[in-house]
Design an enzyme around this catalytic site. Structure first.
Site, PDB file in Angstrom:
ATOM      1  NE  ARG A 118       1.298 -11.805  29.599  1.00  0.00           N
ATOM      2  CZ  ARG A 118       0.401 -11.697  30.067  1.00  0.00           C
ATOM      3  NH1 ARG A 118      -0.237 -12.345  30.759  1.00  0.00           N
ATOM      4  NH2 ARG A 118      -0.711 -11.224  29.216  1.00  0.00           N
ATOM      5  CE  LYS A 140      18.747 -20.845  17.371  1.00  0.00           C
ATOM      6  NZ  LYS A 140      19.246 -22.006  15.906  1.00  0.00           N
ATOM      7  CD  GLU A 182      21.975 -31.158  13.603  1.00  0.00           C
ATOM      8  OE1 GLU A 182      23.308 -30.531  14.943  1.00  0.00           O
ATOM      9  OE2 GLU A 182      21.045 -30.942  13.659  1.00  0.00           O
ATOM     10  CE  LYS A 224      22.096 -25.479  20.658  1.00  0.00           C
ATOM     11  NZ  LYS A 224      21.083 -26.839  19.536  1.00  0.00           N
ATOM     12  CD  GLU A 234      20.392 -18.667  14.715  1.00  0.00           C
ATOM     13  OE1 GLU A 234      20.557 -17.999  14.112  1.00  0.00           O
ATOM     14  OE2 GLU A 234      20.255 -19.792  15.766  1.00  0.00           O
ATOM     15  NE  ARG A 238      21.678 -21.024  20.033  1.00  0.00           N
ATOM     16  CZ  ARG A 238      20.624 -21.363  20.456  1.00  0.00           C
ATOM     17  NH1 ARG A 238      21.296 -20.437  21.648  1.00  0.00           N
ATOM     18  NH2 ARG A 238      20.255 -22.641  20.600  1.00  0.00           N
ATOM     19  CG  ASN A 242      21.635 -21.834  11.832  1.00  0.00           C
ATOM     20  OD1 ASN A 242      20.702 -22.618  13.136  1.00  0.00           O
ATOM     21  ND2 ASN A 242      21.731 -20.457  12.816  1.00  0.00           N
ATOM     22  CG  HIS A 245      20.648 -26.626  10.333  1.00  0.00           C
ATOM     23  ND1 HIS A 245      22.246 -26.386  10.334  1.00  0.00           N
ATOM     24  CD2 HIS A 245      19.483 -26.775  11.459  1.00  0.00           C
ATOM     25  CE1 HIS A 245      21.604 -27.925  11.423  1.00  0.00           C
ATOM     26  NE2 HIS A 245      20.787 -27.708  11.806  1.00  0.00           N
ATOM     27  CG  HIS A 249      16.312 -25.291   7.670  1.00  0.00           C
ATOM     28  ND1 HIS A 249      16.229 -24.303   8.814  1.00  0.00           N
ATOM     29  CD2 HIS A 249      16.031 -26.304   9.082  1.00  0.00           C
ATOM     30  CE1 HIS A 249      16.654 -24.688  10.168  1.00  0.00           C
ATOM     31  NE2 HIS A 249      16.029 -26.344  10.060  1.00  0.00           N
ATOM     32  CG  HIS A 262      16.975 -31.452  11.122  1.00  0.00           C
ATOM     33  ND1 HIS A 262      16.372 -30.584  10.568  1.00  0.00           N
ATOM     34  CD2 HIS A 262      17.967 -31.490  11.775  1.00  0.00           C
ATOM     35  CE1 HIS A 262      16.996 -29.688  10.875  1.00  0.00           C
ATOM     36  NE2 HIS A 262      18.012 -29.731  12.300  1.00  0.00           N
TER      37      HIS A 262
END
Length: 355
Positions: A118, A140, A182, A224, A234, A238, A242, A245, A249, A262
């Protein structure tokens, strides 16, 4: 050295950016809260940089876990492999994980750190441009699923992000270019002056000028960090990170993770999103041209695979994390330096752009 901080109250952490950082004695000492360390890296990075890291970890009990290189290994099977290794070596919460590698290593290690018992401390040492400017900052963490990228993960912040720009010297040119997608994204969504700086510094960037790289990476991390401090999970601002993306994706999932890098998919996604914005009269044609030209100057792709049509894109994008109340949200640039999230895009425009 460039020093930044991600301001998240008790979970705040520093970002250090410097050439030869890995060769600085005791550079890790301020961030290690434990004497037991497990380094997660991959088969490419391990022989290059693990020996330097081991030297800096003298006095600690060090173990390493070496995973396969490539986006196709950022999955639950590799996640289970790392967990099993940690259990076999009797790791516990008093063990620090160090992610030494690119985005796959960083995302996977962070997710393991979030889940194992955890939560255990971890440190990011990103070695690719893409991971240095983006994935190592912000907490993330995730692995991919065949139906969608980064669909299984957690928000979990590192203890520190330590960036040695010298690691880019061993980065293949294709990987470096992918990272530039990016970098360009930050200029498009947030900082017009930075975008213009990128336009003027293309040759120095390609030559990997040390000072230019340090400034470029630092500016990306600063943007960032600023965004994450305002919107860690997000729920608003935020989401602008993306840009490209949602389309990207879909390309990665359809082509098979790893076949398109990517950053290559994101570059194409930025062009597609900008094309949508132009056709919706939200972005001037002259600004679309500047975005397109900067992306192509780094030899990044700008067109989706020929076999991917509207229906193919939609099949993948319906699994995107940005689907809310059945509506697919897109990040769309409205000028260089500004963007918005919207679901108000006509099917006709999408069909035209994705045809």
């Amino acid at each position: 050295m460039t020093t930044l901080k991600v301001e998240l109250g008790e979970r705040s952490y520093p970002i250090f950016i410097q050439a030869n950082l890995l060769q600085q004695p005791n550079f890790l000492a301020p961030f290690l809260k434990t004497k037991t360390v497990v380094v997660v890296t991959n088969e490419i990075v391990e022989p290059l940089y693990f020996p330097l890291l081991a030297e800096a970890l003298k006095g600690c009990q060090i173990s390493k876990i070496v995973i396969n290189d490539g986006e196709e290994f950022k999955n639950l099977q590799t996640f289970e492999l790392v967990i099993s290794e940690l259990l076999a070596m009797s790791a516990a919460r008093d063990t620090t994980l160090i992610a030494l590698g690119g985005g796959v290593v960083g995302d996977l290690t962070g997710f393991v750190a979030a889940c194992f018992q955890r939560g255990m401390p971890f440190i990011q040492i990103p070695t690719t441009l893409l991971s240095q400017v983006d994935s190592s900052v912000g907490g993330k963490t995730a692995v991919n699923h065949p139906l969608g990228k980064n669909m299984i993960g957690a928000f979990y912040q590192p203890q520190a992000v330590l960036i040695d720009t010298n690691t880019l010297a061993t980065l293949p040119e294709r990987e470096f270019a992918a990272g530039m997608a990016e970098v360009i994204k930050y200029g498009v969504i947030y900082d017009a002056e930075f975008f213009e700086w990128l336009e003027t510094k293309q040759e120095q960037i390609k030559a990997k000028d040390t000072d230019v790289l340090q400034y470029m990476i630092g500016r990306c991390c600063a943007i960032k960090a600023e965004i994450v401090a305002v919107d860690e999970r997000e729920s608003g601002l935020r989401a602008l990170l993306n840009l490209g993306h949602t389309f990207g994706h879909a390309i990665e999932a359809e082509q098979g993770y790893g076949n398109w890098l990517h950053g290559e998919a994101v570059a194409t996604g930025i062009v597609l999103a900008s094309s949508v914005a132009t056709k919706m009269d939200w972005l001037q044609t002259s600004e679309f041209r500047r975005i397109f030209e900067l992306i192509t100057s780094f030899n990044l792709p700008t067109s989706a695979p020929a076999e991917m049509n509207y229906d193919c894109f939609m099949r993948h994008m319906r699994h995107d994390k940005k689907v809310q109340a059945g509506k697919l949200n897109f990040v769309i640039p409205t000028s260089i330096g500004a963007a918005k999230v919207t679901s108000q895009i006509s099917e006709e425009v999408l069909r035209t752009v994705l045809s």
